[in-house]
Design a protein around this motif. Sequence first.
Motif, mmCIF file in Angstrom:
data_model
loop_
_atom_site.group_PDB
_atom_site.id
_atom_site.type_symbol
_atom_site.label_atom_id
_atom_site.label_comp_id
_atom_site.label_asym_id
_atom_site.label_seq_id
_atom_site.Cartn_x
_atom_site.Cartn_y
_atom_site.Cartn_z
ATOM 1 N N GLY A 282 17.613 23.596 10.484
ATOM 2 C CA GLY A 282 16.194 23.669 10.184
ATOM 3 C C GLY A 282 15.547 22.318 9.972
ATOM 4 N N GLU A 283 16.350 21.317 9.659
ATOM 5 C CA GLU A 283 15.843 19.961 9.461
ATOM 6 C C GLU A 283 16.889 18.954 9.918
ATOM 7 N N PRO A 284 16.959 18.707 11.232
ATOM 8 C CA PRO A 284 17.910 17.706 11.740
ATOM 9 C C PRO A 284 17.588 16.328 11.174
ATOM 10 N N GLY A 285 18.621 15.513 11.022
ATOM 11 C CA GLY A 285 18.397 14.150 10.560
ATOM 12 C C GLY A 285 17.654 13.330 11.588
ATOM 13 N N SER A 286 16.927 12.337 11.133
ATOM 14 C CA SER A 286 16.206 11.444 12.038
ATOM 15 C C SER A 286 17.175 10.745 12.987
ATOM 16 N N VAL A 287 16.729 10.494 14.189
ATOM 17 C CA VAL A 287 17.528 9.776 15.179
ATOM 18 C C VAL A 287 17.659 8.313 14.765
ATOM 19 N N VAL A 288 18.868 7.785 14.902
ATOM 20 C CA VAL A 288 19.136 6.359 14.696
ATOM 21 C C VAL A 288 19.778 5.825 15.970
ATOM 22 N N GLU B 269 7.708 11.958 17.180
ATOM 23 C CA GLU B 269 8.874 11.987 16.290
ATOM 24 C C GLU B 269 9.147 10.599 15.706
ATOM 25 N N THR B 270 9.481 10.564 14.423
ATOM 26 C CA THR B 270 9.833 9.322 13.740
ATOM 27 C C THR B 270 11.343 9.091 13.846
ATOM 28 N N TRP B 271 11.735 7.888 14.247
ATOM 29 C CA TRP B 271 13.149 7.575 14.395
ATOM 30 C C TRP B 271 13.380 6.098 14.114
ATOM 31 N N ILE B 272 14.655 5.704 14.080
ATOM 32 C CA ILE B 272 15.036 4.348 13.703
ATOM 33 C C ILE B 272 15.706 3.646 14.880
ATOM 34 N N ASP B 273 15.269 2.433 15.168
ATOM 35 C CA ASP B 273 15.831 1.629 16.259
ATOM 36 C C ASP B 273 16.415 0.351 15.666
ATOM 37 N N VAL B 274 17.727 0.151 15.820
ATOM 38 C CA VAL B 274 18.417 -1.013 15.282
ATOM 39 C C VAL B 274 18.881 -1.891 16.436
ATOM 40 N N ALA C 38 13.534 -1.249 13.521
ATOM 41 C CA ALA C 38 12.169 -0.769 13.691
ATOM 42 C C ALA C 38 12.113 0.700 13.317
ATOM 43 N N VAL C 39 11.097 1.076 12.550
ATOM 44 C CA VAL C 39 10.769 2.493 12.401
ATOM 45 C C VAL C 39 9.806 2.813 13.536
ATOM 46 N N MET C 40 10.197 3.784 14.355
ATOM 47 C CA MET C 40 9.431 4.110 15.550
ATOM 48 C C MET C 40 8.751 5.472 15.393
ATOM 49 N N VAL C 41 7.594 5.613 15.974
ATOM 50 C CA VAL C 41 6.953 6.914 16.144
ATOM 51 C C VAL C 41 6.723 7.074 17.637
ATOM 52 N N GLY C 42 7.439 8.014 18.239
ATOM 53 C CA GLY C 42 7.434 8.064 19.695
ATOM 54 C C GLY C 42 8.112 6.813 20.225
ATOM 55 N N GLN C 43 7.427 6.097 21.099
ATOM 56 C CA GLN C 43 7.999 4.875 21.676
ATOM 57 C C GLN C 43 7.385 3.612 21.076
ATOM 58 N N ALA C 44 6.626 3.759 19.988
ATOM 59 C CA ALA C 44 5.933 2.610 19.408
ATOM 60 C C ALA C 44 6.441 2.303 18.004
ATOM 61 N N PRO C 45 6.656 1.028 17.682
ATOM 62 C CA PRO C 45 7.087 0.672 16.329
ATOM 63 C C PRO C 45 5.923 0.734 15.345
ATOM 64 N N VAL D 69 0.850 -1.178 0.000
ATOM 65 C CA VAL D 69 0.000 0.000 0.000
ATOM 66 C C VAL D 69 0.883 1.225 0.000
ATOM 67 N N ALA D 70 0.276 2.370 -0.257
ATOM 68 C CA ALA D 70 1.067 3.600 -0.320
ATOM 69 C C ALA D 70 1.695 3.886 1.022
ATOM 70 N N GLY D 71 2.993 4.127 1.030
ATOM 71 C CA GLY D 71 3.703 4.451 2.259
ATOM 72 C C GLY D 71 3.881 5.940 2.386
ATOM 73 N N PRO D 72 3.766 6.501 3.594
ATOM 74 C CA PRO D 72 3.903 7.939 3.770
ATOM 75 C C PRO D 72 5.320 8.403 3.556
ATOM 76 N N VAL D 73 5.449 9.597 3.041
ATOM 77 C CA VAL D 73 6.752 10.233 2.868
ATOM 78 C C VAL D 73 6.809 11.445 3.757
ATOM 79 N N ASN D 74 7.849 11.561 4.567
ATOM 80 C CA ASN D 74 7.985 12.715 5.444
ATOM 81 C C ASN D 74 8.420 13.923 4.628
ATOM 82 N N ALA D 75 7.505 14.565 3.940
ATOM 83 C CA ALA D 75 7.834 15.703 3.097
ATOM 84 C C ALA D 75 7.072 16.920 3.573
ATOM 85 N N GLU D 76 7.792 17.857 4.181
ATOM 86 C CA GLU D 76 7.161 19.080 4.640
ATOM 87 C C GLU D 76 7.392 20.173 3.621
ATOM 88 N N ALA D 77 6.411 21.021 3.424
ATOM 89 C CA ALA D 77 6.563 22.135 2.501
ATOM 90 C C ALA D 77 6.169 23.418 3.195
#
Length: 524
Positions: free
Chosen positions: A484-490, A353-358, A366-373, A61-69
Motif C-alpha cells: 500500500g505504500e512502497p518505499g521511495s525509489v533510490v 513521483e518523488t525519488w532519490i538520485d545519488v 538529488a531529491v527528484m520529482v519526476g525527472q527534475a531535481p 523555510v518549512a519543508g514539505p512532508v510526504n504524509a498522506e492520510a
Amino acid sequence: MSHAVKHRSSPLLFALSGLLVPVSALALLLWACDDGEVEGLTAVGDRAGEVTSPGVAVEAVAGPVNAEAGAEEGEPEEADEVEVPEVAAEVTPSGLRVSPRTLIVYAAPRYGSDMRGRIDADTPFAIYGLVEGTGCAGEGWALAGAREGDGYVCLKTATVSEAAPELLPLVPEGLVVPYLYAKPRADRKGKLLAEVPRYRSRYSLMNGREPVDYLEANRQYAFVDLRPLPGFGKIYEDADEQVVPAQDMKAEKPSEFAGRVLADVPVTEGRRAAWVVSHEALLRGEPKLKAPTLKELEFHAAIEVLPELQTGGGARWVTIPDALGPGVPGYIESGKVRWFEAGPELTGLAEGETWIDVDLQQQMLAVMVGQAPIFLTLISSGTGAKPNTSTPKGVYRIRNKLALGSMRNRPEDAQESPYHVEAVPWVQYFDGRFALHGAYWHNGFGHRKSHGCVNLAPRDARYVYSMTTPRVPAGWASSYEHAGEPGSVVRVRKGQELGEDRRTINDVELEVPLAEAVLADRRP
C-alpha cells in the motif's frame, strides 16, 4: 552550565537492542555500513510537523512532508480538499495512547503478521478506532494509522496519553542532531588514552561506588546532558541517567552544512549548482596553475559553475561566472569542486513521483520529482578501500526507515576496521545493510568516507527523510514499506554509469541467520 538534551524516554536503548518479534523480508540489519573515520557536539527540538528545508544562502523555510492520510471509518466522504499534491484531508485520531513497553505495529490484528513499524516505550501515539483481532487482551487491537495498510497495534499494555505524539527523533532547539555525542579519546591506532568509567548515576559517582563498566574504544556514545559536577569536573549523562567523566571524552561537532532547495535558491540558466570540497580552493583569473591566486574560496562554499570544463595550464578547470566581479569569471581546479550533472532519465515512475538520485562520481544527492531535481546536496559514500565498503550501484526502493539506529562493523571486520556508532539519526535502508543516514562524526561531505552507506549532513538527512516513503507517523520509531505504500525509489549511479534495477527485489524474503543479523527492532 548544563547542556541538556530533553527526551521523554530512552529510545536509544531500543535503537541499540530492539524487540523479539517475528521478522519479515524487511528486517533491518544492524551490521551497517557506517563511516569508520571519525572527526569530531551538539544534538533539535522542533515540534512535530516542523521539518525545515536545509537551505543555502537563505533562511530555512518549512519543508514539505510526504504524509498522506486516509478517511477514518464513519467519516463523511465529502472531506475538505487539500491543495498540496498527494496529501489528503487530515483525519482526527480516535484517541491517544502510551505504553511502558515497546509495541510492534502489525499488518493484521494478530501477532505474527508482517511488521509495519515500531513504537518505543513511553512514546505517545495515535489510534484510529478499535478493531476485532486475536491474541490481544485488555483494550484489544486498534488501527495504528489513518490510512488503509498503516497497520494495527495491540493496546494490552497501553493507557490513555495526555501528550500528543511528535515526529521522531526529537531534536533539541538550537541543535542539529538528537543527542550530544562523544567517544573515548584514543590514539591514531584506536588505543584508548585512558579508561573511561561509567557509573550507574551521579550519586554513585559522588559516593565512590564502583563503575558499572568502562566505555569501549572505537565507539560513539549518545548523551542527553553535559554538566559540571562539583568536585568531579564535567560529566556526560545518558538517557538512563548513567554518567561518565567528560575529561577523557572527545565531543563530536556535527556538521552545519546544508544542501540547496531549488525553490528557494534556483540555479541560474546555463549553469550548474556546485560546492567547493577542498580546504585549499584557489581562484585564479586564468585557467593556469602559474596564474596568480586572486581569491580563496571557503570549504563547502555554494557556487555555480559553467557545464564545460577547460583543459590546459597543467590541470582541468571549472569556470565560475562573475567570481571576480560582474562579468569577470574565475577558474578553479575541477577536483576541488563537486557539481550536479543529471543522470539518464529514469523510467517506471508515476507522474510527479518523488525519488532519490545519488551520484557516486560527484558525491551528490538529488531529491527528484519526476525527472527534475528539487533539492541538491553533497554526500559521503563508501570508500571502497576495503572489501564490502563500496556503495552498490543500482535502482532500489527504501525498505524501511528508522528515527534512530545503532551501527557497527560486521563481526568479520572487528579486527581490521572496528566501529560502533550509537543513535544514528534519520536512517533509510535501501539495500541490505546499505542506507541513507545522518552522519554526526565528520564534515567531509563531498568525499568518500563511509563503509558503504550514503552519509548526509544532519540537516540534509532530516530533510530527505521527511520527503520519502514509507512515511513514519508521529510517535513511531520505524516504518516498513508495503504494497500500500512502497518505499521511495533510490537510484545509485556513477556519473552516467547505471546498475541493476532492483526495485522489486525488496519484496523477496531474506534468509538471514539471526546469529549474523542483529535486528534493531528486537527487545525482550
